[in-house]
Design a protein around this motif. Sequence first.
Motif, short mmCIF file in Angstrom:
data_model
loop_
_atom_site.label_atom_id
_atom_site.label_comp_id
_atom_site.label_asym_id
_atom_site.label_seq_id
_atom_site.Cartn_x
_atom_site.Cartn_y
_atom_site.Cartn_z
N VAL A 171 1.05 -1.18 0.14
CA VAL A 171 0.30 -0.23 -0.10
C VAL A 171 1.18 0.71 -0.44
O VAL A 171 1.37 2.02 -0.49
N ASN A 230 -10.73 -2.20 5.51
CA ASN A 230 -9.78 -2.50 4.60
C ASN A 230 -11.32 -1.95 3.68
O ASN A 230 -10.02 -1.73 2.34
N ARG A 233 -8.89 0.73 1.63
CA ARG A 233 -7.25 0.23 1.27
C ARG A 233 -6.92 -0.76 -0.47
O ARG A 233 -6.63 -1.03 -1.22
N TYR A 722 -6.91 6.62 5.86
CA TYR A 722 -6.54 5.32 5.65
C TYR A 722 -5.43 5.04 4.25
O TYR A 722 -4.30 4.94 4.14
N ILE A 723 -5.75 6.52 3.30
CA ILE A 723 -5.26 6.69 2.58
C ILE A 723 -4.48 8.46 2.72
O ILE A 723 -5.56 9.06 2.26
N SER A 791 -2.80 -1.59 8.62
CA SER A 791 -4.20 -1.58 8.26
C SER A 791 -3.72 0.02 7.45
O SER A 791 -4.31 -0.29 6.52
N ARG A 792 -3.23 0.95 8.43
CA ARG A 792 -2.80 2.41 8.24
C ARG A 792 -1.73 2.74 7.45
O ARG A 792 -1.21 3.86 7.74
N GLY A 794 -0.34 3.13 4.66
CA GLY A 794 -0.95 4.88 3.48
C GLY A 794 -1.03 5.49 3.94
O GLY A 794 -1.36 6.81 3.58
#
Length: 974
Positions: A171, A230, A233, A722-723, A791-792, A794
């Motif tokens: 990611v 997610n 993502r 997240y992104i 998971s984060r 990004g």
Amino acid sequence: MQFENLESFNHVLSAAICLEASFDDDDRKCRSLSFSSSLRSLRWSHGVDWRSTGSLRVQAWNSVPVMERFHRRIATTSSEHPFKGVVTSLPKPGGGMFGKFYSLPALNDPRIDRLPYSIRILLESAIRNCDNFQVTKDDVEKIVDWENTSLKQVEIPFKPARVLLQDFTGVPAVVDLASMRDAMKNLGNDPKKINPLVPVDLVVDHSVQVDVARSENAVQENMELEFQRNKERFAFLKWGSSAFHNMLVVPPGSGIVHQVNLEYLGRVVFNTDGTLYPDSVVGTDSHTTMIDGLGVAGWGVGGIEAEAAMLGQPMSMVLPGVVGFKLSGKLCDGVTATDLVLTVTQMLRKHGVVGKFVEFYGEGVGELSLADRATIANMSPEYGATMGFFPVDHVTLQYLKLTCRSDETVSMIEAYLRANKMFVDYNEPQQERAYSSYLQLDLAEVEPCISGPKRPHDRVPLKEMKADWHACLDNNVGFKGFAVPKEEQNKVAKFTFHGLAAELRHGSVVIAAITSCTNTSNPSVMLGAGLVAKKAYELGLEVKPWIKTSLAPGSGVVTKYLLQSGLQKYLNQQGFNIVGYGCTTCIGNSGELDESVTSAISENDIIAAAVLSGNRNFEGRVHPLTRANYLASPPLVVAYALAGTVDIDFEKEPIGTGKSGNGVYLKDIWPSNEEIAQVVQSNVLPDMFKSTYEAITKGNPMWNQLSVPASTLYSWDPNSTYIHEPPYFKNMTVEPPGPHGVKDAYCLLNFGDSITTDHISPAGSIHKDSPAAKYLLERGVDRNDFNSYGSRRGNDEVMARGTFANIRIVNKLLKGEVGPKTIHVPTGEKLYVYDAAMRYKAAGQDTIVLAGAEYGSGSSRDWAAKGPMLLGVKAVIAKSFERIHRSNLVGMGIIPLCFKPGEDADTLGLTGHERYSIDLPNKISEIRPGQDVTVTTDSGKSFTCTVRFDTEVELAYFDHGGILPFVIRNLNKE
């Protein structure tokens, strides 16, 4: 024919870029770097191998300005390949031709016969890609003369055939590519120039958590939660797979990246448009080395380094020494591949193999299954080697057939490798090869063992485990110590678990997980675990219900053979239901413990244990509440779960009481090697691999339902947690900033030895009181939706706040206190590391980190370098560095420095309260790899350090402020 000028070269290169990835690899349904027939004819006429795994667009030369070298090289590029004369045809046995290849025997150089097989792969790549532009004849000669040059730390270029990513590391790589496109646009150039130029495979395997366990529906429920957490993502990755060429994304629920690589993605030999060459791969997960068990040269690199390779950058590496590890004999009955790998890991750690290849040879190798070899190769990061390599032999070919590679493909692989002296036949006399150093192990001497409680190379023979555990309780706090007072060692914490009376003691097992790529690729240990569960059930033993048990296979093939054998039902009865297909407990995705168990541990300060069949057990990694973590084979994971404690002598003490009223011992439930072999032979079938990987290419309903836009540039959502668009390229100029020293920097952290990337990089759960938690709460994210740092990855805002946030980190500035805080030196305040760093940055003050030996050991985490850069760290001064992490620091513009031998912060009397200045020349041409520099402090102390820019290429990166700005600027100049 030569290029007339730079413009004509760029014209040809632009045509190549437009034509790249013009067709698919039907055998694997995975995109490959291949060009149309019209470009093929162009390739040779200009002396350039257009199908090579690198691009001519991105270069890293010495300290002379890049474009100046570009003009010089273009002017002298030969019209013919320097090694055209060694191109040889490879005939098919029944007539016709497999293709052509660059023949090592045709060089007629006796030195090649003594080269290790792993070095021959580097040599073939250099010969095939030699154009006296990216790869020179001098580079080829360095590798041919390996016996002499490997002692001199010489630099060579290497072009991997492909790049492998998983979603935690993938990611941020795709985020960086997306932001690089924005940067290219802001410089007034074509953003589509940012595009992978080698095949990139990304397997989504790190996002599943063990939220639901001991349930028939665990897989479905955990996957639903995985997609809920997610979705953003996953949609981003799905966008990337269509926005960028040459990128294949294997969706969630398919398996662990390394097992998918082993069973499906690995080619062993490429046949690209009639040219044959060895498969090779670099990956952003350090356990990419698992593929070395298949005879494919592969190792882990930093995410930043992988991104450059994706963009066509040749890998710059120091020509490594090779440790020859001779295996003889055969494993004894009751000894598993896991016991072997833990033994090998300890031996190699002790020998010292950092930065080296390890190559296994000897008749004992022929006794090991492919899965056993892959298990040993997987653990290369744990013993510190770049890779642990097993050359291809008949066992490899049998595995390729088992995993449904076609007969013609296997025939081609064998014919090519034999013809190019890269195949080992143990039925023939073995020619002596040269190695840098030698080790030897008789397999018959390997005994059952586990490893822990805090490091993978701290092996403990099973028969000594009880004594070792009690020593750990007594010892001072450290890798082998918990410092529990004698009067508290027999403490009992009683509690109620869902209405049942329960109790915990020091050493009680609360997590038992069959997990990780290391072991779940191996049918012998997986089916062995099933047999242990079956025998235990039949004798009346059951795992206590408060122990969190789980089974996370590496691929769907495992489920098929466990079901086929009838053993999955017995694993289920012991609580080892399948929870998902991915990397779970080993990376901290173990999920929450029951509240009653959590309270019992916390309120009574219990040293709780986890036993897992993984490859990492660093403190704070598996779960915040399991301070003792042991690596064990899958059958032993089941055994320890049944015993409920690590405080047991399996030879003398019963695991429990059976339904007959008698004690049941480990020997009563342990299967023989012959019994396991029979079950493996009957139940591991080729059709299982075929059906599993046919399903992978179709995705799954949740993945297929994700809707993503078709756009060249990514539309960043400023509210996303997240992104997030990273700040690396904001206000970027066309000209490089040049090198920089350090002036009056404060010490942000002062560490001892063995600080791992797990300590540095954000990993595991997000603590409720941490700066990252505060950031998420301020943006309306509920605590239940924090998800993990992985998971984060990004989102740079979350990751910067999670850097150095490990709850077990030991910082000398805190004088013995453990935790993610530090002292803000100017005020003396104790702050979270992030808060202290931001205060320094706000005041315009640089920071450095002091460290001991093996700084950055562990997984190859790009955020372990990105995070410190975002915190304002300008340099790290350590006794020694782990290879990948040091390279990553350079890639992010951070200066790595080593104390002189025999010196460190303590011997020099440094407290970390000083201010530090590092005197570096302000011209890149005046800096040389490995030169000495002076570090001065405001306390009057002065000392000399070695600058760990190990190659001229790394100096070029440093000149540009990092590897990615270097790539952008040079693409922009074309």
